[in-house]
Design an enzyme around this catalytic site. Sequence first.
Site, short mmCIF file in Angstrom:
data_model
loop_
_atom_site.label_atom_id
_atom_site.label_comp_id
_atom_site.label_asym_id
_atom_site.label_seq_id
_atom_site.Cartn_x
_atom_site.Cartn_y
_atom_site.Cartn_z
N GLU A 242 0.77 -1.24 -0.04
CA GLU A 242 -0.08 0.07 0.09
C GLU A 242 0.76 1.09 -0.15
O GLU A 242 1.50 1.39 0.99
CB GLU A 242 -1.01 -0.05 1.24
CG GLU A 242 -1.90 -1.20 1.41
CD GLU A 242 -3.01 -1.06 0.57
OE1 GLU A 242 -3.31 -0.06 -0.15
OE2 GLU A 242 -3.82 -1.77 0.48
N CYS A 276 -2.26 9.47 2.62
CA CYS A 276 -2.07 8.83 1.35
C CYS A 276 -3.00 8.95 0.52
O CYS A 276 -2.98 9.18 -0.75
CB CYS A 276 -1.81 7.19 1.40
SG CYS A 276 -3.11 6.51 2.45
P1 NDP Z 1 8.55 4.78 4.54
O1 NDP Z 1 8.40 4.29 2.94
O2 NDP Z 1 9.68 5.59 4.56
O3 NDP Z 1 8.57 3.87 5.48
C1 NDP Z 1 7.27 2.84 5.61
C2 NDP Z 1 7.85 2.03 6.69
O4 NDP Z 1 8.99 0.91 6.29
C3 NDP Z 1 8.51 2.41 7.92
O5 NDP Z 1 8.23 1.52 8.89
C4 NDP Z 1 9.92 2.18 7.45
O6 NDP Z 1 10.71 2.00 8.51
C5 NDP Z 1 10.01 0.97 6.81
N1 NDP Z 1 11.30 0.85 6.06
C6 NDP Z 1 11.94 1.62 5.45
N2 NDP Z 1 12.91 1.10 4.80
C7 NDP Z 1 12.79 -0.20 4.67
C8 NDP Z 1 13.46 -1.33 4.00
N3 NDP Z 1 14.18 -1.18 3.20
N4 NDP Z 1 12.65 -2.73 4.18
C9 NDP Z 1 11.71 -2.74 4.78
N5 NDP Z 1 11.03 -1.52 5.59
C10 NDP Z 1 11.52 -0.40 5.39
O7 NDP Z 1 6.98 5.67 4.37
P2 NDP Z 1 6.75 6.69 5.53
O8 NDP Z 1 6.81 6.22 6.88
O9 NDP Z 1 7.43 7.96 5.20
O10 NDP Z 1 5.20 6.88 5.13
C11 NDP Z 1 4.74 7.90 4.33
C12 NDP Z 1 4.26 7.17 2.88
O11 NDP Z 1 3.27 6.20 3.14
C13 NDP Z 1 3.57 8.07 1.81
O12 NDP Z 1 4.01 7.68 0.45
C14 NDP Z 1 2.09 7.68 2.11
O13 NDP Z 1 1.26 7.97 0.89
C15 NDP Z 1 2.17 6.27 2.30
N6 NDP Z 1 0.96 5.78 3.01
C16 NDP Z 1 0.25 5.03 2.17
C17 NDP Z 1 -1.07 4.47 2.52
C18 NDP Z 1 -1.75 3.42 2.01
O14 NDP Z 1 -2.72 2.92 2.67
N7 NDP Z 1 -1.57 3.41 0.53
C19 NDP Z 1 -1.44 4.97 4.05
C20 NDP Z 1 -0.56 6.04 4.74
C21 NDP Z 1 0.68 6.21 4.04
P3 NDP Z 1 11.58 3.47 9.05
O15 NDP Z 1 10.38 4.55 9.46
O16 NDP Z 1 12.32 3.18 10.53
O17 NDP Z 1 12.46 4.21 8.06
#
Ligand code: NDP
Length: 496
Positions: A242, A276
């Site tokens: 997502e 999002c």
């Molecule tokens: P990120 O992609 O930066 O991070 C999402 C999660 O992935 C965090 O827990 C992060 O950890 C983790 N992560 C980072 N690198 C890795 C990796 N290499 N392998 C596995 N996990 C990893 O997103 P954001 O937290 O910045 O969230 C914002 C984004 O989420 C926006 O693009 C938004 O649109 C989307 N979003 C989508 C939704 C949907 O349902 N479609 C709903 C809500 C948000 P860490 O934070 O520790 O880096």
Amino acid sequence: MSRAVSQQADEQWFTSLDPRTAEVIGKHRVHSPIEVRAAVTRARTASLWWGGLDHAERKRRLDAWRALVLRRLDDIVELVCAETGKPLDDARLELVLVVDHLHWAARNAEKVLRRRRVSPGKLMFNQAATVEYLPMGVVGVIGPWNYPAFTPMGSIAYALAAGNAVVFKPSELTPGVGEWLASTFAEVVPEHPVLTVVTGFGATGAALCRSGVDKVAFTGSTATGKRVMAACAESLTPVLVECGGKDPLIVDSDADLEAAAEAAVWGAMSNAGQTCVGVERVYVVDSVADRFTELVVRRARKLKPGGQPTAHLGPITMPEQVGIIRSHIADALDKGGRALVGGLDSVRPPYVEPVVLADVPEDSAAITEETFGPTLTINRVSTVDEAVELANATRYGLGATVFSRSRGPELARRLRCGMVSVNGVVSFAGIASLPFGGVGDSGFGRIHGADGLREFARPQSVTRRRFWAPLQPNTFARANGTLRRLVRLTRLLYRR
Ligand code: NDP
């Protein structure tokens, strides 16, 4: 993202901060890949117990969890506000949705997943065929920070209701919310670690992808989604992805303009635009564009960001996002867009005041990339068909909004995205029975609703022979001419 990391003996710790004040809220472990694997091993044992309970018993536990969340609602609301900086009412709304989804998932799991008979078809009339959706085992959930309770719970609640154990890696910005969810769940399910939280940075999430879980449900940015998918590909671990969006709002010539303007402003600016499925682009038909724009501008000018609980919008939770928001505004203005509300001066970290831009060229970053801030573009179109075309001209395809008195559902159907609200905004997220997810760069798979329960289940088909059929093709002992007769029968049955 980077947070203060400290070392104690051979353990690493990091802090979570209030983005409004930079005050330290909590201290959390940076879990190593070995610790993540150990958590998954413990969850595996827990999953055998939890998956072995019947639906009624799991429902009883999930209902008890829901009641506990409701009793402690003020605590979790306060924690969400502290870790994200969002205003009180935004956090309240988020938690109301959590409770509603938890209720739906628990209540409907048995109906959706239980064994049911399916028709065996004409050629296999001697069989009793059934399908049942069984637990997968251990589901890894990786969540973002913008809705730190609602978003991951779209996977966690449904995965648990489907009989799985869950290991959850919250965003490094909101680890406390994740730990709160796991600790309250443990109060109603003390027997085994059915819901575990591992905390840390991207590496901890990457370790979860490689830990042997049976599925990974990821919510976050498209770039990270691709990394998650690549890591899961190494072990053929299935993924649900997502990601972000660039959601359009279409205003037709017969739309209720007051309602459309209110929806555009709330959809774009609430939660400081860090949604999002937030509205990022408006396409409004020429004949009503002036009036609509005036209504939007009037509303947006009244909104003020701030750190107080009653502010209209809070800070930009992730400091790095401020630069992206600024660059999108600058690019739009450089390319000839006009600022109707705010402009580059509106960016005052950690806050961004509302920005409304008009006539923004379609190749600007403010139109093509996810901005994730309290900004909105308004572009005029000569017909609603042109609006549909431009709305679809994006690599994303998460949600959309249509305001039209006469053509709402028809226009909705022509949009290449996963969810559409007609004459309302983001309404689909609050309807637990509706599947939630996108296409293209917005990802794939669905949370919420019956599809969301089945995402976390393994369909198992069982067919039982009830009696011997006269034609027996699946044996070396079959009579001569069996297949000739079967072909004749097939022709008879399926000729037209
Ligand atoms: P990120 O992609 O930066 O991070 C999402 C999660 O992935 C965090 O827990 C992060 O950890 C983790 N992560 C980072 N690198 C890795 C990796 N290499 N392998 C596995 N996990 C990893 O997103 P954001 O937290 O910045 O969230 C914002 C984004 O989420 C926006 O693009 C938004 O649109 C989307 N979003 C989508 C939704 C949907 O349902 N479609 C709903 C809500 C948000 P860490 O934070 O520790 O880096």
